[in-house]
Design a protein around this motif. Structure first.
Motif, mmCIF file in Angstrom:
data_model
loop_
_atom_site.group_PDB
_atom_site.id
_atom_site.type_symbol
_atom_site.label_atom_id
_atom_site.label_comp_id
_atom_site.label_asym_id
_atom_site.label_seq_id
_atom_site.Cartn_x
_atom_site.Cartn_y
_atom_site.Cartn_z
ATOM 1 N N ASN A 43 -0.380 9.873 11.831
ATOM 2 C CA ASN A 43 0.373 9.871 10.569
ATOM 3 C C ASN A 43 1.389 9.009 10.687
ATOM 4 O OD1 ASN A 43 -1.454 11.620 9.176
ATOM 5 N ND2 ASN A 43 -0.250 13.496 10.064
ATOM 6 N N HIS B 113 -4.313 0.056 5.897
ATOM 7 C CA HIS B 113 -5.189 1.256 5.804
ATOM 8 C C HIS B 113 -6.621 0.746 5.775
ATOM 9 C CE1 HIS B 113 -1.787 3.862 3.831
ATOM 10 N NE2 HIS B 113 -1.678 3.557 5.178
ATOM 11 N N ASP B 114 -7.025 -0.226 5.646
ATOM 12 C CA ASP B 114 -8.640 -0.709 5.587
ATOM 13 C C ASP B 114 -9.052 -0.767 6.722
ATOM 14 O OD1 ASP B 114 -7.225 -2.951 5.637
ATOM 15 O OD2 ASP B 114 -8.605 -3.985 4.251
ATOM 16 N N ILE C 220 -8.360 1.017 9.473
ATOM 17 C CA ILE C 220 -8.502 2.400 9.839
ATOM 18 C C ILE C 220 -9.904 2.865 9.102
ATOM 19 C CG2 ILE C 220 -7.736 4.866 10.159
ATOM 20 C CD1 ILE C 220 -4.787 3.541 10.518
ATOM 21 N N SER C 221 -9.509 2.961 7.782
ATOM 22 C CA SER C 221 -10.685 3.663 6.908
ATOM 23 C C SER C 221 -12.122 2.941 7.068
ATOM 24 C CB SER C 221 -10.432 3.889 5.376
ATOM 25 O OG SER C 221 -10.109 2.630 4.938
ATOM 26 N N GLN D 269 0.778 -1.250 -0.204
ATOM 27 C CA GLN D 269 -0.001 0.100 0.109
ATOM 28 C C GLN D 269 0.990 1.368 0.056
ATOM 29 O OE1 GLN D 269 -2.533 -0.345 3.519
ATOM 30 N NE2 GLN D 269 -0.857 0.148 4.834
ATOM 31 N N ARG E 147 -0.106 7.021 3.286
ATOM 32 C CA ARG E 147 -1.207 7.945 3.273
ATOM 33 C C ARG E 147 -1.464 8.654 4.426
ATOM 34 N NH1 ARG E 147 -6.437 5.665 0.621
ATOM 35 N NH2 ARG E 147 -7.065 7.794 0.651
ATOM 36 N N ARG E 148 -1.480 10.034 4.535
ATOM 37 C CA ARG E 148 -1.924 10.562 6.011
ATOM 38 C C ARG E 148 -2.974 10.133 6.279
ATOM 39 N NH1 ARG E 148 0.141 16.569 6.350
ATOM 40 N NH2 ARG E 148 0.933 15.886 8.368
ATOM 41 N N VAL E 149 -3.433 10.150 7.788
ATOM 42 C CA VAL E 149 -4.692 9.667 8.369
ATOM 43 C C VAL E 149 -5.784 10.546 7.896
ATOM 44 C CG1 VAL E 149 -4.372 10.907 10.500
ATOM 45 C CG2 VAL E 149 -5.508 8.471 10.405
ATOM 46 N N LEU F 124 -7.398 9.105 4.940
ATOM 47 C CA LEU F 124 -8.234 8.100 5.053
ATOM 48 C C LEU F 124 -9.505 8.318 5.412
ATOM 49 C CD1 LEU F 124 -5.264 5.648 6.406
ATOM 50 C CD2 LEU F 124 -6.091 5.689 4.051
ATOM 51 N N THR G 97 0.271 5.646 9.732
ATOM 52 C CA THR G 97 -0.066 5.412 8.358
ATOM 53 C C THR G 97 0.760 5.985 7.074
ATOM 54 O OG1 THR G 97 -1.325 7.618 8.260
ATOM 55 C CG2 THR G 97 -2.496 5.777 9.285
#
Length: 327
Positions: A291, A312-313, A315-316, A2, A5-7, A10, A294
């Protein structure tokens, strides 16, 4: 793999206060950041330099200690005088002293009449992913971090002093964030390397534990609010409190420190007006810590040990869909 990406990208928005243009410590006018990263051959380490303009004339500052199991060079003089007079550098534990010596050389070259200087150098233990006993940091690494310091958005994740760190069961590193207030800006940068259960906006994200002894966090808070050193100490303590919001267990072996400074030399702020600055610090540090996770990438290092990035998924999508253990 992945992409970092910054949080906020997300969909996770920490708090209610507005961020600065970069959402970084460098949103504070006159605050620069430079980093040197060392990877390969069993090494994952580096240097992160926070360079406030005007440091040579001293700037009001304070240090807060959550748990003192660490090496933070220069703290007693900051406590005594309430000022910093050098940049603030972060690195790996056993390189702390080499970094301090190199910082001192860099400062002496720029001040030929100086006979006393108080370098500020903090650390966390990156020995799980880096051959820490080699102490690989050289003066060239330190000089490069200082000489390239800029007001740009600092790199986050596996860079600088965060190259070999992990937190809350995942790969972590450097993270930064900021908040703007009517009277000024508050920004934070973190070197995350501590244990606990990752928590995002109050929701737990379980992970397999990292079998590592190094558990610490260095937090640097910058502002241009007109605060005195006592008030900055109150901000620094709130910075450490923010670790609990992302799930820190404040383990006995964790060296948890915060340094807060202001670029303003004319303190006029009243204590009863500190509520919003306290909120700004807490939100900035919480987001900077997220941050740091992620923006990190899965890393394999010393003795073929691997620490995985947080998916990341997890968290998102939200905690209700998070597995109890990583696959």
């Amino acid at each position: 793999m992945q992409n970092p990406r910054r949080v906020r990208d997300l969909g996770v928005v920490v708090g209610t206060l507005p961020t600065g243009p970069l959402n970084a410590i460098t949103d504070v006018p006159g605050v620069l950041v430079g980093q040197t990263t060392i990877t390969g051959d069993g090494l994952n380490t580096g240097v992160t330099a926070i360079v406030p303009e005007g440091y040579a004339g001293t700037l009001p500052a304070a240090v807060a200690v959550g748990n003192g199991y660490g090496k933070l060079i220069g703290t007693t003089q900051v406590d005594e005088l309430g000022v910093i007079e050098t940049p603030i550098l972060l690195t790996g534990t056993l390189s702390t002293f080499r970094v301090a010596d190199a910082l001192l050389s860099w400062l002496l070259e720029r001040n030929p009449t100086a006979t006393s200087l108080n370098p500020i150098v903090g650390e966390t233990n990156d020995g799980y992913l880096s051959d820490i006993r080699r102490r690989p940091i050289t003066p060239d690494h330190v000089y490069a971090a200082l000489d390239t310091a800029s007001s740009d958005l600092p790199a986050e994740g596996c860079v600088g002093a965060g190259t070999g760190t992990g937190a809350l069961g995942f790969k972590a590193g450097i993270g930064t964030a900021s908040r703007t207030l009517p009277a000024g800006t508050v920004g934070a940068i973190v070197q995350a390397n501590f244990s606990g259960l990752l928590t995002v906006l109050g929701n737990p994200i379980p992970a397999q534990p990292i079998d590592a002894d190094g558990n610490s966090c260095m937090i640097v808070v910058a502002t241009d609010l007109p605060l005195d050193s006592r008030q900055l100490g109150r901000l620094a303590r709130r910075a450490i409190f923010a670790m609990g919001r992302v799930g820190s267990d404040f383990a006995p072996g964790s060296g948890d420190y915060a340094i807060a400074f202001t670029t303003s030399r004319t303190p006029t702020y009243q204590d009863h007006d500190l509520r919003t600055p306290f909120q700004a610090v807490t939100e900035s540090v919480e987001e900077a810590l997220l941050n740091s996770l992620t923006m990190a990438q899965t890393t394999t290092g010393y003795e073929n040990r691997t620490v995985r990035a947080v998916p990341h998924d997890l968290i998102s999508r939200g905690p209700q869909q998070a597995p109890s253990r990583l696959p």
